[in-house]
Design a protein around this motif. Structure first.
Motif, PDB file in Angstrom:
ATOM      1  N   GLU A 307      10.101   7.817  -9.636  1.00 60.35           N
ATOM      2  CA  GLU A 307      10.100   6.769  -8.536  1.00 60.35           C
ATOM      3  C   GLU A 307       9.061   5.941  -7.884  1.00 60.35           C
ATOM      4  O   GLU A 307       9.152   4.974  -7.714  1.00 60.35           O
ATOM      5  CB  GLU A 307      10.813   7.571  -7.314  1.00 60.35           C
ATOM      6  CG  GLU A 307      11.100   6.786  -6.114  1.00 60.35           C
ATOM      7  CD  GLU A 307      11.901   7.533  -5.011  1.00 60.35           C
ATOM      8  OE1 GLU A 307      11.597   7.560  -3.888  1.00 60.35           O
ATOM      9  OE2 GLU A 307      13.033   7.961  -5.368  1.00 60.35           O
ATOM     10  N   ALA A 308       7.927   6.898  -7.844  1.00 63.25           N
ATOM     11  CA  ALA A 308       6.803   6.258  -7.349  1.00 63.25           C
ATOM     12  C   ALA A 308       6.038   4.978  -8.307  1.00 63.25           C
ATOM     13  O   ALA A 308       5.755   4.014  -7.658  1.00 63.25           O
ATOM     14  CB  ALA A 308       5.553   7.086  -7.045  1.00 63.25           C
ATOM     15  N   ASP A 309       6.149   5.279  -9.609  1.00 68.18           N
ATOM     16  CA  ASP A 309       5.628   4.428 -10.519  1.00 68.18           C
ATOM     17  C   ASP A 309       6.744   3.287 -10.887  1.00 68.18           C
ATOM     18  O   ASP A 309       6.380   2.111 -10.749  1.00 68.18           O
ATOM     19  CB  ASP A 309       5.850   5.105 -12.023  1.00 68.18           C
ATOM     20  CG  ASP A 309       4.487   6.057 -12.192  1.00 68.18           C
ATOM     21  OD1 ASP A 309       3.577   5.713 -11.480  1.00 68.18           O
ATOM     22  OD2 ASP A 309       4.649   6.802 -13.165  1.00 68.18           O
ATOM     23  N   PHE A 310       7.938   3.236 -10.396  1.00 69.82           N
ATOM     24  CA  PHE A 310       8.906   2.364 -10.528  1.00 69.82           C
ATOM     25  C   PHE A 310       8.778   1.344  -9.302  1.00 69.82           C
ATOM     26  O   PHE A 310       8.720   0.159  -9.428  1.00 69.82           O
ATOM     27  CB  PHE A 310      10.576   3.016 -10.624  1.00 69.82           C
ATOM     28  CG  PHE A 310      11.592   1.784 -10.663  1.00 69.82           C
ATOM     29  CD1 PHE A 310      11.917   1.352 -11.786  1.00 69.82           C
ATOM     30  CD2 PHE A 310      12.104   1.620  -9.219  1.00 69.82           C
ATOM     31  CE1 PHE A 310      12.725   0.164 -11.597  1.00 69.82           C
ATOM     32  CE2 PHE A 310      13.050   0.378  -9.535  1.00 69.82           C
ATOM     33  CZ  PHE A 310      13.434  -0.296 -10.659  1.00 69.82           C
ATOM     34  N   GLU A 311       8.551   1.696  -8.025  1.00 72.90           N
ATOM     35  CA  GLU A 311       8.394   1.237  -6.959  1.00 72.90           C
ATOM     36  C   GLU A 311       6.978   0.502  -6.859  1.00 72.90           C
ATOM     37  O   GLU A 311       6.960  -0.746  -6.526  1.00 72.90           O
ATOM     38  CB  GLU A 311       8.675   2.025  -5.768  1.00 72.90           C
ATOM     39  CG  GLU A 311       9.885   2.647  -5.378  1.00 72.90           C
ATOM     40  CD  GLU A 311       9.939   3.496  -4.228  1.00 72.90           C
ATOM     41  OE1 GLU A 311       8.866   3.948  -3.917  1.00 72.90           O
ATOM     42  OE2 GLU A 311      11.104   4.087  -3.971  1.00 72.90           O
ATOM     43  N   ALA A 312       5.925   1.154  -7.745  1.00 76.73           N
ATOM     44  CA  ALA A 312       4.672   0.344  -7.804  1.00 76.73           C
ATOM     45  C   ALA A 312       4.861  -1.120  -8.584  1.00 76.73           C
ATOM     46  O   ALA A 312       4.354  -1.860  -8.640  1.00 76.73           O
ATOM     47  CB  ALA A 312       3.574   1.380  -8.382  1.00 76.73           C
ATOM     48  N   TRP A 313       5.802  -0.737  -9.811  1.00 79.72           N
ATOM     49  CA  TRP A 313       5.980  -1.679 -10.817  1.00 79.72           C
ATOM     50  C   TRP A 313       6.822  -2.895 -10.055  1.00 79.72           C
ATOM     51  O   TRP A 313       6.236  -3.964 -10.229  1.00 79.72           O
ATOM     52  CB  TRP A 313       6.718  -1.155 -11.939  1.00 79.72           C
ATOM     53  CG  TRP A 313       7.337  -2.344 -12.916  1.00 79.72           C
ATOM     54  CD1 TRP A 313       6.831  -3.026 -13.732  1.00 79.72           C
ATOM     55  CD2 TRP A 313       8.739  -2.797 -12.520  1.00 79.72           C
ATOM     56  NE1 TRP A 313       7.658  -3.945 -14.238  1.00 79.72           N
ATOM     57  CE2 TRP A 313       8.804  -3.699 -13.772  1.00 79.72           C
ATOM     58  CE3 TRP A 313       9.715  -2.422 -11.851  1.00 79.72           C
ATOM     59  CZ2 TRP A 313      10.241  -4.571 -13.937  1.00 79.72           C
ATOM     60  CZ3 TRP A 313      11.099  -3.263 -11.964  1.00 79.72           C
ATOM     61  CH2 TRP A 313      11.033  -4.206 -13.051  1.00 79.72           C
ATOM     62  N   ALA A 314       7.900  -2.337  -9.453  1.00 79.15           N
ATOM     63  CA  ALA A 314       8.861  -3.343  -8.562  1.00 79.15           C
ATOM     64  C   ALA A 314       7.858  -4.317  -7.816  1.00 79.15           C
ATOM     65  O   ALA A 314       8.178  -5.532  -7.491  1.00 79.15           O
ATOM     66  CB  ALA A 314       9.928  -2.435  -8.003  1.00 79.15           C
ATOM     67  N   ALA A 315       7.004  -3.561  -6.681  1.00 81.72           N
ATOM     68  CA  ALA A 315       6.117  -4.511  -5.920  1.00 81.72           C
ATOM     69  C   ALA A 315       5.473  -5.391  -6.532  1.00 81.72           C
ATOM     70  O   ALA A 315       5.067  -6.523  -5.873  1.00 81.72           O
ATOM     71  CB  ALA A 315       5.213  -3.376  -5.189  1.00 81.72           C
ATOM     72  N   VAL A 316       5.140  -5.390  -7.933  1.00 82.24           N
ATOM     73  CA  VAL A 316       4.265  -6.572  -8.472  1.00 82.24           C
ATOM     74  C   VAL A 316       5.129  -7.250  -9.290  1.00 82.24           C
ATOM     75  O   VAL A 316       5.174  -8.478  -8.981  1.00 82.24           O
ATOM     76  CB  VAL A 316       3.285  -5.903  -9.460  1.00 82.24           C
ATOM     77  CG1 VAL A 316       2.439  -6.740 -10.117  1.00 82.24           C
ATOM     78  CG2 VAL A 316       2.178  -4.946  -8.500  1.00 82.24           C
ATOM     79  N   ALA A 317       5.881  -6.758 -10.268  1.00 83.56           N
ATOM     80  CA  ALA A 317       6.838  -7.466 -11.123  1.00 83.56           C
ATOM     81  C   ALA A 317       7.908  -8.136 -10.597  1.00 83.56           C
ATOM     82  O   ALA A 317       8.082  -9.229 -11.167  1.00 83.56           O
ATOM     83  CB  ALA A 317       7.289  -6.463 -12.210  1.00 83.56           C
TER      84      ALA A 317
END
Length: 395
Positions: A307-317
């Protein structure tokens, strides 16, 4: 009291929220269900009086958005007879909205929150209308439809006759037959045959009154393939407008109500404005299943701990392209409508919802799946997708 939404997360720009009161497709469907089951009920204030033995034709043109009517359809007979603008349901897509118009309940209750849904009982990500696994074979399971779609259709035990006029290629599909219980199914082949079937059904109901529920999918297919403002879509619309005029002439003096609406509208999305999740990439490895929902409003199920990695990706991508929302927050928002939720709704929303900005889509890839390139798309919360017309004519 009208249902209210409780949205506590950012939304895409220029969002149109679904109305689950009197100004939405759900309200139209819910009141229609009430009219079918109560002979003393009225429907569409000023149009169908309480206790009246009225013949009502509900013509559902898949994909006919209100903005199309005001642009390409400017000056048409259909535009001239528009009485109101309605909102679609969320997601603004056929599986969700047509099922609402067959059951009288919102997506939260019937449980079809997109063309693809997640249901581990039937193999994970599936397409409920054609009853196929995503990228896989047809679904086969004991009591498949009652378990997948337990909400009864609005025609079941109706106290007024109902005729469903449906394209021959889908009229007797498993999904169609399940949602047509209580109604007579009349298949048709092509637009001229549709008109003839509607007139024949109007003759059959002349003494008793009742509902003719007619569905036309070709406008949607052309809009997907060529774009929602394409010449092909325009020609199809012109033929539908001509049919609308001819139906009024043929039924003149019969006091029949012709109601025309749509399940959703359309917007175009260029290939350059697509977030493409590579099959072997970092994001794909975070997913426990392929995406479900729609390419304009996708749902995903993450692997535990991702979850944390996905949300970090989504915030940028996804910056400027879409909004990632936790599944719990999406469920609590009421975007899928009021009522007792489908028992599998939490699974079908997943861990996150991805709400795309206007003009943007998101896709992933499944082995064995044929990729369908689409110019016209829907499912999102833009005005082009969410606003549909309510058109009324009395002969």
């Amino acid at each position: 009291m009208l249902p209210t939404l409780d949205i506590r997360f950012p939304l895409p720009s220029a969002t149109i929220l679904p109305d689950y009161g009197t100004d939405g497709l759900y309200g139209l469907a819910s009141s229609l269900r009430h009219w079918l089951h109560d002979r003393d009920a009225a429907w569409l204030p000023g149009e169908v009086s309480a206790g009246e033995r009225a013949v009502v034709i509900l013509l559902l043109i898949d994909g006919l958005g209100d903005h199309f009517l005001d642009t390409v359809g400017q000056g048409s007979a259909l535009q001239g007879a528009r009485r109101q603008t309605l909102t679609s349901v969320c997601p603004s897509t056929t599986a969700s909205a047509v099922t609402t118009l067959m059951t009288g309940v919102p997506p939260a209750v019937h449980g079809l929150n997109g063309w693809f849904i997640h249901d581990h009982r039937f193999g994970g990500v599936i397409a409920p209308l054609p009853l196929m696994q995503r990228g896989g074979p047809p679904l086969e399971a004991f009591r498949l439809l009652p378990r997948l779609c337990p909400t009864p259709p609005m025609f079941h035990h109706a106290r007024r006759p109902v005729n469903l006029v449906s394209p021959a290629e889908i009229a007797f599909s498993r999904f169609s037959r399940h949602h047509a219980r209580g109604a007579h199914i009349e298949p048709y082949d092509g637009l001229e045959d549709l008109g003839a079937a509607i007139l024949a059904m109007a003759d059959a109901l002349a003494g008793s009154g009742g509902l003719i529920h007619a569905y036309y999918p070709t406008f949607d297919a052309l809009s997907h393939a060529f774009g929602c403002r394409s010449a092909e879509a325009g020609v199809c619309f012109a033929r539908l407008d001509d049919l609308f005029v001819r139906l009024q002439r043929a039924l003149a003096g019969r006091d029949v109500r012709i109601v025309v609406t749509a399940d959703h509208g359309f917007t175009d999305a260029a290939p350059s404005r697509c977030v493409d999740i590579a099959p072997e990439g970092e994001v794909a490895r975070m997913l426990a299943a392929p995406l479900f929902g729609e390419r304009r409003l996708a749902f995903c199920k993450l692997r535990q701990g991702a979850e944390a990695d996905f949300e970090a990706w989504a915030a940028v991508a996804l910056a400027g392209k879409g909004v990632a929302v936790k599944g719990e927050a999406f469920l609590a928002s009421g975007l899928l409508g009021p009522g007792v939720p489908h028992p599998r709704l939490r699974e079908r929303v997943g861990t996150h919802a991805l709400l795309m900005e206007p003009g943007w889509t998101i896709v992933d890839h499944v082995e064995g799946e044929t990729t369908h390139e689409m110019i016209g798309v829907h499912g999102g919360l833009s005005a082009d997708e969410m606003l549909v017309p309510l058109i009324l004519a009395r002969t």
